[in-house]
Design an enzyme around this catalytic site. Structure first.
Site, short mmCIF file in Angstrom:
data_model
loop_
_atom_site.label_atom_id
_atom_site.label_comp_id
_atom_site.label_asym_id
_atom_site.label_seq_id
_atom_site.Cartn_x
_atom_site.Cartn_y
_atom_site.Cartn_z
N GLU A 137 -3.45 8.34 7.11
CA GLU A 137 -4.57 7.51 6.65
C GLU A 137 -4.86 6.41 7.67
O GLU A 137 -6.01 6.12 7.99
CB GLU A 137 -4.19 6.88 5.29
CG GLU A 137 -5.33 6.18 4.60
CD GLU A 137 -4.89 5.51 3.30
OE1 GLU A 137 -5.54 4.52 2.93
OE2 GLU A 137 -3.91 5.94 2.66
N GLU A 161 1.84 1.99 -3.47
CA GLU A 161 0.79 2.62 -4.28
C GLU A 161 0.97 4.15 -4.21
O GLU A 161 0.82 4.85 -5.20
CB GLU A 161 -0.57 2.21 -3.73
CG GLU A 161 -1.74 2.78 -4.51
CD GLU A 161 -2.99 2.79 -3.67
OE1 GLU A 161 -3.63 3.86 -3.60
OE2 GLU A 161 -3.34 1.74 -3.07
N HIS A 162 1.34 4.66 -3.03
CA HIS A 162 1.57 6.10 -2.86
C HIS A 162 2.92 6.52 -3.45
O HIS A 162 3.00 7.54 -4.13
CB HIS A 162 1.51 6.45 -1.37
CG HIS A 162 0.14 6.38 -0.80
ND1 HIS A 162 -0.68 7.47 -0.67
CD2 HIS A 162 -0.58 5.33 -0.34
CE1 HIS A 162 -1.84 7.11 -0.15
NE2 HIS A 162 -1.80 5.81 0.06
N HIS A 183 0.83 -1.20 0.00
CA HIS A 183 0.00 0.00 0.00
C HIS A 183 0.87 1.27 0.00
O HIS A 183 0.56 2.25 -0.67
CB HIS A 183 -0.93 -0.02 1.21
CG HIS A 183 -1.73 1.22 1.37
ND1 HIS A 183 -1.48 2.15 2.33
CD2 HIS A 183 -2.77 1.72 0.65
CE1 HIS A 183 -2.34 3.15 2.22
NE2 HIS A 183 -3.13 2.91 1.20
#
Length: 413
Positions: free
Chosen positions: A126, A51-52, A48
């Site tokens: 997040e 992804e950033h 994840h």
């Protein structure tokens, strides 16, 4: 039938092309065969985080979004337990911009402490916002840890704990990238107002000389069969008591997966479904209740969850759910009810296939599963499911020894 052409570059990149001249747009979808199940237990959240990071600039292109926006394109990405997916929508005339941008990211990210620092902060925020500070935000952290003892589905895509992301080192990040984000572990789908010849030419030009990398071979610890029920009680500052119950089901390519999917529809596919009619409308025990599954590549979960009406006892709510499960375990669903959920599944699949973006995404996913043509044959697998199958699998799935129950109490009561 969704028509497509497939070819493979010398470096192992699989390319699928789906022509659709009814749109002026093109979609480029790149799916990497890496998700949170491929992380080390001490270093979770990396898929994840990537992804950033993939938007933080690559080796020759410091800004990813700027040239894309100038070409009239939009992009996004998502990560799951099983895969990471990046997609671009762009006017078909400007398709080469998408090839230029995506190939440079695949060639190499511009690894820098600054970029890592920025994205690390974003991901940590997040994590706090959605999983630590949000009501019910920690439910799936707790459930996954209870349900999975061995398999890496036991942590969420965001990561097992905040410290794993906070302590991510540039060296670890680089290693993860060059292990997974290689042509040999990627699938490129181009769909829309394009031709196979043009895509072949652009794929060779932009992706052809990227080093293939080593094929990543999975060797994940398999989840042993659950032989006794597991239960957990939690108290938290949430508005309503909530009930969660989950059972292990089959992997995505198992024929029984389709039966499990239809079982979840019988129980909870909309306002006329069994759980809603009985427990929300008639008995008024739940304000809402759902039954769903995760559709994961490895053996997944089927879950029922609902928020209780204030004043209802958790035990009473669970007992009412259990009564509904007894019905589906003891009485065959009628042909009419079965046909209704099959029809609903068919129309959902047809609706999804309406957008070029979804078609591109589905082709990539089925290719990842091992056969892109499953996209065209999957409906027949649902059609083959019988009332006997539903009875048989309900008895196997809803075995109490296979269950995981969470009572999530509101501390305000």
């Amino acid at each position: 039938m969704i028509q497509y052409e497939r070819f493979v570059l010398a470096n192992g990149l699989r390319v699928l092309v789906h022509e659709d001249t009814s749109t002026p747009m093109a979609v480029m979808n790149i799916m990497y065969d890496v998700g949170s199940r491929d992380e080390e237990p001490e270093r979770t959240g990396f898929a994840h985080l990537f992804e950033h990071l993939m938007f933080g600039g690559s080796i020759n292109i410091p800004q990813y979004d700027e040239p894309l926006q100038m070409a009239g394109g939009e992009n996004n990405a998502y990560t799951t337990n099983d895969l990471t997916n990046y997609y671009i929508t762009i006017p078909a005339d400007n398709l080469e911009t998408a090839f230029w941008l995506e190939s440079d990211r695949m060639l190499s990210l511009a690894f820098s402490e600054k970029s890592l620092d920025v994205q690390r902060k974003v991901v940590c925020e997040e994590f706090k916002e959605h999983y630590l500070n949000k009501p019910y935000g920690d439910v799936w952290h707790k459930l996954r840890e209870m349900i999975y003892q061995k398999h890496p589905y036991r942590w969420m895509t965001i990561g097992k704990e905040l410290s794993h992301i906070e302590n991510a080192k540039l060296e670890d990040v680089k290693k993860f990238f060059f292990k997974h984000y290689r042509p040999v572990n990627a699938i490129l789908v181009v769909a829309g107002n394009i031709t196979v010849a043009r895509v072949k030419e652009l794929a060779e030009k932009w992706f052809g000389d990227i080093p293939s990398g080593e094929k990543y071979e999975r060797n994940l610890p398999q989840e042993p069969r659950q032989t006794a029920p597991r239960r957990l009680e939690v108290k938290a500052n949430v508005p309503l008591d909530a009930f969660y119950k989950c059972w292990h089901i089959y992997s995505r390519l198992d024929q029984r997966y389709y039966t499990a999917d239809l079982i979840s529809e019988v129980l909870s596919g909309g306002g006329s479904s069994r759980l809603y009619q009985s427990l929300v409308k008639e008995k008024q025990l739940f304000s809402n209740i759902d039954c769903y599954h995760f559709g994961t590549v490895d053996k997944g979960l089927l879950c029922i969850d609902g928020k209780l009406v204030k004043g209802v006892k958790m035990e009473d709510a669970e007992k009412a759910v259990e009564e509904e499960l007894q019905k589906i375990k003891n009485e065959k669903v009628s042909e009419e009810e079965l046909q209704k959920v099959k029809n609903k599944t068919e129309s959902m699949m047809a609706f999804e296939d309406m957008s070029v973006m979804n078609r591109a995404n589905s082709l990539a996913f089925y290719e990842l599963l091992g056969d892109a043509n499953l996209m065209n044959t999957e409906l027949s697998k649902y059609q083959q499911v019988t009332a006997d199958d539903i009875l048989k699998e309900s008895r196997i799935i809803f075995d109490e020894a296979n269950s995981n129950t969470l009572y999530y109490y509101s501390s305000n009561n």
